[in-house]
Scaffold this active site. Sequence first.
Site, PDB file in Angstrom:
ATOM      1  N   GLU A  51       5.170  -6.192 -11.347  1.00 30.60           N
ATOM      2  CA  GLU A  51       4.828  -5.678 -10.005  1.00 30.60           C
ATOM      3  C   GLU A  51       4.722  -6.816  -9.002  1.00 30.60           C
ATOM      4  O   GLU A  51       4.002  -7.792  -9.216  1.00 30.60           O
ATOM      5  CB  GLU A  51       3.497  -4.897 -10.070  1.00 30.60           C
ATOM      6  N   GLY A  52       5.441  -6.663  -7.901  1.00 26.07           N
ATOM      7  CA  GLY A  52       5.391  -7.665  -6.839  1.00 26.07           C
ATOM      8  C   GLY A  52       4.176  -7.456  -5.941  1.00 26.07           C
ATOM      9  O   GLY A  52       3.431  -6.493  -6.073  1.00 26.07           O
ATOM     10  N   ALA A  53       3.975  -8.404  -5.023  1.00 22.40           N
ATOM     11  CA  ALA A  53       2.944  -8.265  -3.986  1.00 22.40           C
ATOM     12  C   ALA A  53       3.655  -7.833  -2.709  1.00 22.40           C
ATOM     13  O   ALA A  53       4.469  -8.581  -2.173  1.00 22.40           O
ATOM     14  CB  ALA A  53       2.217  -9.589  -3.787  1.00 22.40           C
ATOM     15  N   THR A  72       1.231   0.452  -7.465  1.00 20.76           N
ATOM     16  CA  THR A  72       0.401   0.305  -8.669  1.00 20.76           C
ATOM     17  C   THR A  72       0.266   1.642  -9.395  1.00 20.76           C
ATOM     18  O   THR A  72       0.378   1.708 -10.621  1.00 20.76           O
ATOM     19  CB  THR A  72      -0.975  -0.278  -8.292  1.00 20.76           C
ATOM     20  N   ILE A 118      11.813   5.602  -6.188  1.00 17.34           N
ATOM     21  CA  ILE A 118      10.834   6.660  -6.465  1.00 17.34           C
ATOM     22  C   ILE A 118      10.144   6.996  -5.145  1.00 17.34           C
ATOM     23  O   ILE A 118       9.582   6.101  -4.486  1.00 17.34           O
ATOM     24  CB  ILE A 118       9.821   6.218  -7.539  1.00 17.34           C
ATOM     25  N   LEU A 119      10.233   8.255  -4.751  1.00 16.17           N
ATOM     26  CA  LEU A 119       9.586   8.691  -3.506  1.00 16.17           C
ATOM     27  C   LEU A 119       8.168   9.144  -3.847  1.00 16.17           C
ATOM     28  O   LEU A 119       7.968  10.030  -4.692  1.00 16.17           O
ATOM     29  CB  LEU A 119      10.376   9.827  -2.859  1.00 16.17           C
ATOM     30  N   LYS A 143       1.724  -8.568 -13.447  1.00 10.98           N
ATOM     31  CA  LYS A 143       1.730  -8.855 -12.001  1.00 10.98           C
ATOM     32  C   LYS A 143       1.671 -10.377 -11.909  1.00 10.98           C
ATOM     33  O   LYS A 143       0.599 -10.976 -12.092  1.00 10.98           O
ATOM     34  CB  LYS A 143       0.496  -8.200 -11.352  1.00 10.98           C
ATOM     35  N   ASP A 168       0.812  -1.224   0.000  1.00  4.25           N
ATOM     36  CA  ASP A 168       0.000   0.000   0.000  1.00  4.25           C
ATOM     37  C   ASP A 168       0.845   1.273   0.000  1.00  4.25           C
ATOM     38  O   ASP A 168       0.468   2.269   0.610  1.00  4.25           O
ATOM     39  CB  ASP A 168      -0.922  -0.002   1.239  1.00  4.25           C
TER      40      ASP A 168
HETATM   41  C1  LIG Z   1      -3.410  -7.743  -0.653  1.00  6.09           C
HETATM   42  C2  LIG Z   1      -2.412  -7.202  -1.603  1.00  6.09           C
HETATM   43  N1  LIG Z   1      -2.429  -7.941  -2.846  1.00  6.09           N
HETATM   44  C3  LIG Z   1      -1.252  -7.954  -3.422  1.00  6.09           C
HETATM   45  O1  LIG Z   1      -1.030  -8.438  -4.547  1.00  6.09           O
HETATM   46  N2  LIG Z   1      -0.356  -7.409  -2.573  1.00  6.09           N
HETATM   47  C4  LIG Z   1      -0.939  -7.188  -1.247  1.00  6.09           C
HETATM   48  C5  LIG Z   1      -0.509  -8.262  -0.257  1.00  6.09           C
HETATM   49  C6  LIG Z   1       0.833  -7.946   0.315  1.00  6.09           C
HETATM   50  C7  LIG Z   1       1.257  -8.955   1.333  1.00  6.09           C
HETATM   51  C8  LIG Z   1       2.052  -8.324   2.437  1.00  6.09           C
HETATM   52  C9  LIG Z   1       2.469  -9.295   3.486  1.00  6.09           C
HETATM   53  C10 LIG Z   1       3.251  -8.633   4.603  1.00  6.09           C
HETATM   54  O2  LIG Z   1       4.301  -8.018   4.344  1.00  6.09           O
HETATM   55  O3  LIG Z   1       2.795  -8.667   5.752  1.00  6.09           O
END
Ligand SMILES: C[C@@H]1NC(=O)N[C@@H]1CCCCCC(=O)O
Length: 216
Positions: free
Chosen positions: A113-115, A17, A171-172, A33, A13
Site C-alpha cells: 500500500e502506497g501513501a 486501506t 476498484i470503485l 506498507k 483518504d
Molecule cells: C497521512 C497519510 N499517511 C499515509 O501513509 N498516507 C497519507 C499521506 C498522503 C500524502 C498526500 C500528499 C498529497 O498528495 O498532497
Amino acid sequence: MTTPIFITGTDTDIGKTFISALLIEAWGCNYWKPIQTGLDSDPGDTFTIKKLLEQSLGVPKTTTIFQPQLEYMKPLSPWRCTILENKPSINIEELKFPATKDNLTGSKYTIVEGAGGILVPINKTSYTTDIIKHLDASVIIVARSELGTLNHTLMTVEILKQNKIPILGVILNGDINNDNALTLSELNVKIIAQIPKANSLKDVVDLVPALETILS
Ligand SMILES: C[C@@H]1NC(=O)N[C@@H]1CCCCCC(=O)O
C-alpha cells in the site's frame, strides 16, 4: 519470492486501506506498507489492516503482515516528512521487501500500500511511481465511485501508462455507480469491482473476483 500488487488511490483518504484489507480477506495475500506517515494522529494502516481483518473473519492463515520500513509522524507526503522531521532523504533503492522464505506464512502475493496517490513525492526527484518501478509491481487503483472520478482515474491511468507500469484494474469504492463503471470500461479501463460502503469486510468480500481472473 513474493509478487507485489501495489494499491494506489486517486487521492489520499479514498479507502485504500479498507480495500487492501478486503483483498487480503478475499485472496489471503500478505500486506506491506513500506512508508507510513501521519503517526502522530493515526495508529497507521498496518494496525488498521489487522483490526479490520480481526473484526471480520480473522487474519487469513496464508497472510503475513509486515511492518513498515520507514515511519514518520506528520500527516504529509514522505518527502515533506523527511524535511520537517529532520530525517535523511529517502533512497528508493534501499526499500526492501521484508519477506524472506522463512517469514512468509503461505501466500505468494503481497498487497503493497502506497501513501496517497501515484505522484506523491518521496524525495525531491522521485515519486510513488518510482517505488512501484523499483518493486516491479503491478497496480490496482482505488477510486471513489462518485462524480469526479473519471478525471482522477484517467489521470492516474495516464501517468501509470507513461511510466510503463502494468495496471491490473480499478476498484470503485462507495455508492454503486454503474454509469461511471461503464464509462471507464468504454475507455478501456478495467473495473475489477464496485464496493459499496460496508461496516465489515465480510459484508462485501463476495464482490471481489478471484485473484486468478485479475492476473490473467
Ligand atoms: C497521512 C497519510 N499517511 C499515509 O501513509 N498516507 C497519507 C499521506 C498522503 C500524502 C498526500 C500528499 C498529497 O498528495 O498532497
